[in-house]
Design an enzyme around this catalytic site. Sequence first.
Site, PDB file in Angstrom:
ATOM      1  N   GLY A  46     -28.861  45.765 -75.860  1.00  0.00           N
ATOM      2  CA  GLY A  46     -28.399  44.380 -75.772  1.00  0.00           C
ATOM      3  C   GLY A  46     -26.892  44.350 -75.688  1.00  0.00           C
ATOM      4  O   GLY A  46     -26.225  45.325 -76.052  1.00  0.00           O
ATOM      5  N   GLN A  51     -18.633  40.674 -76.977  1.00  0.00           N
ATOM      6  CA  GLN A  51     -18.294  42.109 -77.101  1.00  0.00           C
ATOM      7  C   GLN A  51     -17.437  42.615 -75.948  1.00  0.00           C
ATOM      8  O   GLN A  51     -16.835  43.682 -76.053  1.00  0.00           O
ATOM      9  CB  GLN A  51     -19.569  42.956 -77.179  1.00  0.00           C
ATOM     10  CG  GLN A  51     -20.344  42.772 -78.478  1.00  0.00           C
ATOM     11  CD  GLN A  51     -21.633  43.565 -78.457  1.00  0.00           C
ATOM     12  OE1 GLN A  51     -22.622  43.123 -77.894  1.00  0.00           O
ATOM     13  NE2 GLN A  51     -21.614  44.741 -79.051  1.00  0.00           N
ATOM     14  N   CYS A  91     -24.925  49.161 -83.273  1.00  0.00           N
ATOM     15  CA  CYS A  91     -24.151  48.194 -82.486  1.00  0.00           C
ATOM     16  C   CYS A  91     -23.143  48.945 -81.632  1.00  0.00           C
ATOM     17  O   CYS A  91     -22.461  49.843 -82.124  1.00  0.00           O
ATOM     18  CB  CYS A  91     -23.431  47.225 -83.422  1.00  0.00           C
ATOM     19  SG  CYS A  91     -22.508  45.948 -82.545  1.00  0.00           S
ATOM     20  N   LEU A  92     -23.030  48.559 -80.363  1.00  0.00           N
ATOM     21  CA  LEU A  92     -22.069  49.213 -79.467  1.00  0.00           C
ATOM     22  C   LEU A  92     -20.628  48.988 -79.934  1.00  0.00           C
ATOM     23  O   LEU A  92     -19.741  49.755 -79.575  1.00  0.00           O
ATOM     24  CB  LEU A  92     -22.239  48.689 -78.035  1.00  0.00           C
ATOM     25  CG  LEU A  92     -23.564  49.043 -77.340  1.00  0.00           C
ATOM     26  CD1 LEU A  92     -23.656  48.339 -75.990  1.00  0.00           C
ATOM     27  CD2 LEU A  92     -23.719  50.551 -77.168  1.00  0.00           C
ATOM     28  N   HIS A 133     -29.542  39.742 -83.410  1.00  0.00           N
ATOM     29  CA  HIS A 133     -28.298  40.530 -83.465  1.00  0.00           C
ATOM     30  C   HIS A 133     -27.279  39.994 -82.450  1.00  0.00           C
ATOM     31  O   HIS A 133     -26.109  39.791 -82.777  1.00  0.00           O
ATOM     32  CB  HIS A 133     -28.658  42.001 -83.191  1.00  0.00           C
ATOM     33  CG  HIS A 133     -27.509  42.955 -83.093  1.00  0.00           C
ATOM     34  ND1 HIS A 133     -27.337  43.999 -83.981  1.00  0.00           N
ATOM     35  CD2 HIS A 133     -26.492  43.069 -82.187  1.00  0.00           C
ATOM     36  CE1 HIS A 133     -26.251  44.677 -83.639  1.00  0.00           C
ATOM     37  NE2 HIS A 133     -25.719  44.145 -82.543  1.00  0.00           N
ATOM     38  N   GLU A 134     -27.754  39.739 -81.220  1.00  0.00           N
ATOM     39  CA  GLU A 134     -26.839  39.251 -80.174  1.00  0.00           C
ATOM     40  C   GLU A 134     -26.371  37.827 -80.459  1.00  0.00           C
ATOM     41  O   GLU A 134     -25.204  37.493 -80.207  1.00  0.00           O
ATOM     42  CB  GLU A 134     -27.504  39.304 -78.793  1.00  0.00           C
ATOM     43  CG  GLU A 134     -28.043  40.648 -78.350  1.00  0.00           C
ATOM     44  CD  GLU A 134     -27.088  41.796 -78.512  1.00  0.00           C
ATOM     45  OE1 GLU A 134     -25.867  41.562 -78.542  1.00  0.00           O
ATOM     46  OE2 GLU A 134     -27.558  42.942 -78.640  1.00  0.00           O
ATOM     47  N   HIS A 137     -23.484  37.837 -82.723  1.00  0.00           N
ATOM     48  CA  HIS A 137     -22.217  38.141 -82.043  1.00  0.00           C
ATOM     49  C   HIS A 137     -21.587  36.872 -81.478  1.00  0.00           C
ATOM     50  O   HIS A 137     -20.358  36.726 -81.497  1.00  0.00           O
ATOM     51  CB  HIS A 137     -22.442  39.109 -80.872  1.00  0.00           C
ATOM     52  CG  HIS A 137     -22.487  40.562 -81.247  1.00  0.00           C
ATOM     53  ND1 HIS A 137     -21.446  41.198 -81.884  1.00  0.00           N
ATOM     54  CD2 HIS A 137     -23.435  41.515 -81.044  1.00  0.00           C
ATOM     55  CE1 HIS A 137     -21.755  42.485 -82.061  1.00  0.00           C
ATOM     56  NE2 HIS A 137     -22.963  42.697 -81.562  1.00  0.00           N
TER      57      HIS A 137
HETATM   58  O1  GNR Z   1     -27.934  49.078 -78.463  1.00  0.00           O
HETATM   59  C1  GNR Z   1     -28.204  48.439 -79.474  1.00  0.00           C
HETATM   60  N1  GNR Z   1     -29.237  48.834 -80.248  1.00  0.00           N
HETATM   61  C2  GNR Z   1     -29.750  48.074 -81.286  1.00  0.00           C
HETATM   62  C3  GNR Z   1     -30.637  48.693 -82.153  1.00  0.00           C
HETATM   63  C4  GNR Z   1     -31.188  47.990 -83.191  1.00  0.00           C
HETATM   64  C5  GNR Z   1     -30.859  46.671 -83.374  1.00  0.00           C
HETATM   65  C6  GNR Z   1     -29.968  46.049 -82.533  1.00  0.00           C
HETATM   66  C7  GNR Z   1     -29.403  46.735 -81.501  1.00  0.00           C
HETATM   67  S1  GNR Z   1     -28.309  45.951 -80.419  1.00  0.00           S
HETATM   68  C8  GNR Z   1     -27.345  47.303 -79.868  1.00  0.00           C
HETATM   69  C9  GNR Z   1     -26.398  46.885 -78.765  1.00  0.00           C
HETATM   70  C10 GNR Z   1     -25.395  45.902 -79.325  1.00  0.00           C
HETATM   71  O2  GNR Z   1     -24.474  46.208 -80.018  1.00  0.00           O
HETATM   72  N2  GNR Z   1     -25.589  44.660 -79.040  1.00  0.00           N
HETATM   73  O3  GNR Z   1     -24.773  43.729 -79.549  1.00  0.00           O
HETATM   74 NI    NI Z   2     -24.011  44.562 -81.417  1.00  0.00          NI
END
Ligand code: GNR
Ligand code: NI
Length: 168
Positions: A46, A51, A91-92, A133-134, A137
């Site tokens: 995601g 980001q 998270c990236l 999660h997104e 952000h």
């Molecule tokens: O790549 C991602 N893997 C992930 C794994 C478990 C829960 C959420 C994520 S999102 C993350 C990419 C990211 O940072 N998206 O904002």
């Molecule tokens: Ni993230």
Amino acid sequence: MTLLNVLQFPDSKLRKKADPVSVVDDSVRKIVDDMFETMYHQGGVGLAAIQVNIQKRIIVMDVSENHSAPLCVINPEIISREGIQHEAEGCLSFPGVYETVERAAKIRLKALDRQGETFEMDAEGILAICIQHEMDHLQGILFVDHLSRLKQERAQKKLQKLKRRELT
Ligand code: GNR
Ligand code: NI
């Protein structure tokens, strides 16, 4: 297409709040395409526009194993949630750190697609986690904000250690 730079913690731009997209036009679709390319390139499931330093309510996701389920959501709203799940998240913007976060188990989402059409969908499992999660952000919230103070400190130390190792 263009690869975008993914901001990393503790960049203060990750704390900005995204504005709704007023019209889904070609400039928005270009952002969506660049976000997909960046997400796939980074190996993420995601990516939120915040980001990549774009303060718009745009998210791309693909929780499949072979890039076969691209999903773009614009101006997302969660209209219902049910149950609780606990899974490890990464998270990236916080590379190398994985911690368990509590999320709703099932959600119903209302959003615009890349044509600007409204749609609704149900999600559970990893897709429901990813959407939540997104959407965090887009409000300047990071997954580590959901952790205890002790685990937040542990995560920050781990990130600093990984960064130091990159330099050597
Ligand atoms: O790549 C991602 N893997 C992930 C794994 C478990 C829960 C959420 C994520 S999102 C993350 C990419 C990211 O940072 N998206 O904002
Ligand atoms: Ni993230």
